[in-house]
Design a protein around this motif. Sequence first.
Motif: not given
Lengths: 416, 168
Positions: A315-336, A362-367
Motif C-alpha cells: 500500500g505504499g506509493m513513492l512519488v518521484i519528480d523529474k529531479r531524480t533520474s530513473v537510474l539514480d532511483f534504482l541505485r538508491m533502491n538497490q543499496e537498500f 551504468l551510471a558512470k557510462g561504463e556498462a
Amino acid sequence: MSTQVRFLTKNFGAYDVSSIGAYMNIGGFKALRKAVTMDPEDICTMLSDAKIRGRGGAEYPLGRKWSQARAVKGENKVIICNADEGETTTFKDRELIKNDPFNLIEAMIIAGFVCGATDGYIYMRAEYACYRPILLNAIRQAKNYGFLGENILGKGFDFNIHLYSGGGAYVCGEGTALIRSIEGKAGRPRMKPPFIKVSGVFARPTCLNNVESLSLVPHLLLDKDTYMNCGMGESIGTKLVSVAGNVNNPGVFEIPFGTTVRDIIYNLAGGLQHDREIQLIQFGGASGKVSDASILDTPYTYDDLRAAGVMVGSGGMLVIDKRTSVLDFLRMNQEFFSEESCGQCTPCREGNLHIKIILDKLAKGEATEQDIKTMGTIAKVMSMSSLCGLGETAQNTLQSAMKKFPEVFDLGGTQA
Amino acid sequence: MLTAQTKEYPLSAELQAKIDLVLESHDNDPTQIVGILLEVQDLNERHYVPEPTAYYLADRLGIPVTNVFDCLSFYSELSATPRAKYPIQVCSSPACRVNRIDTERLLNTLQNLLDIKIGEITYDGRFTLERTTCYGACDRAPSVRINGHVYDHLDSIEKIEALLRSLK
C-alpha cells in the motif's frame, strides 16, 4: 474534493488510547462479544465474501488463510501479528498501532478464537519501540478486564498476547525469519516446507497476519455493509495507502478501492512540490514495481494495478519528480537490498551485490550491453531461486523499470 | 575471567541491578533476547553491549554466549562495540533521499557543524553520523533518528542547529 473514507480509521482520535474504558465507550470489544457467539467458520466465510487479501504485501486471501489455520491439526496454535513494517514508504501499520491499539488487541483475540489458538505474538520492529508502552498497556488492561487469559467471556477459550521486539532487520518481515527472531535467534529465513501454518514459532502451527489485515476484522464484524458497499469490482472495501516522496502532503490515507491514482496523489497527498512533473511512482514499497505518469488515471484496485504492471503490495506509493533520474532511483533502491540481504543464500547475496555494481557502472557510462543482459539474467535467477521472499522480490523494481523505461538501459550500440 | 565457570562479572552492583530489572520485565525469557539486548544497550551511555554484559546475560538466561553475539552482530539496532552518546542516524532510503535539497542540506549541515563525515565519530565521543535504512518516518522527511527518537521536518539550518544544541 476529498476521497478519503473512515472505516478502518474511524477510531483514530475518537478515544484515549491509554484507556480500555474509553475504548469500550465507543463500542470496543463488541465485535469480540459478537464473534464468540458465531460459528468460527462463518467468520472465515465473511472474510472470504469481503475478498480481503493480506495487507502486508503478499495479497493472500485472509478468509482462506484463517480457514486453513483452523483446519491444521495440532495443539497450542499461534497467531502472529507482523508489525515489522520495513518496506520503505510504508508506514500505515504505525498509524494503526499508535491510534487504535485496542482494536488490534481485540482483532488478535478474535483471530485466536477463530483459529483455535492459545497464544498471540506481536512482532514489532525496533524502530517503533516508542509505541511499545501503548501496546503493553493495552495488553495489560485487556487482561485485567478478562478479555485475555483463561476462559475468555466464559466461552472456555484461553488466549494470551506477547509483545516481541525486532532488532532492525528488514528480512525479519519474512515469515520464517520473523519466527526465528521470536525464538530468540538471529532472524535468518529458512527453507519451506515445513510451512509455518504447520510448523511455525516453537514448532507450533502458526497463522501470520499483517497489522492492517487483522485490524479490519472487528470493524467488519460490526458493520459489514459499509465495507461491502465500498470499492470496485473484485476489490471490495477500503485500503490504507501511505504516500511519500516529492509530494506536498505525505501521509496515510484510507481510500475506497477504485479511487484513481491521480486522486490519491493530487487530492489527498497535495500534489507534487512546486508542481513538478512526475518521473515515476513506485507501488508497494522497496520490493514494489514502478510506473511512469501514464498510470495516473488507473483506479487503485488489485486488478487494475496488476494490469498496469504494478501491484498494491503493502500500500505504499513513492512519488518521484523529474529531479531524480530513473537510474539514480534504482541505485538508491538497490543499496537498500544490498544492505538488507541476510547473505545466507547465494542468489540474493551475490545477485544484489552484482546488480549494484552494474547499476553503478551504468551510471558512470561504463556498462556494456553484456552487462545489461547479465543484470536481467541475475534478476530472473534471483526471483526464481532465492531462499526467501526478500530475494524473490528484490528485483521487482528493476525488472519493471526495464520494461517501463527501456531507454535507460539502451546503450544504443555505442558500446561494445 | 568472564566465564560461566567463575560466575564473576566485572559489573557494578548498580548496573547488575538495572540489568536484572530489564530481565524481570521480560519474564527472564531467553526468547526475548532481542528486546532485552535493546534495553540493556540503552543502559550504557555509549549504546552498546560490552563483553562482560553479554556473558552475564547469557548466564542469567541460560543460553550460549554465541547466541547473544549472533544477535548482536545480526541486528543493525544492536552493537557490540561502543558508539557515540548520540548516534545520529540518517535515512538512506529513496523515500527520504528523493527530497534532494532538504536531504543534502541536512547532511551538509550536520557534517559541517560536527566536523565529521558519515561513519565518523566526534573527538569527544558525543556524536556519530550513521546511515540507516528506512525507519518508517517517510512522511516526516527530512528527519534523523537519535536513540530511538525521530526528529522530523529538519528543513532549515536553524532547526538542525537547535537540535544539536539540545543534545547535551
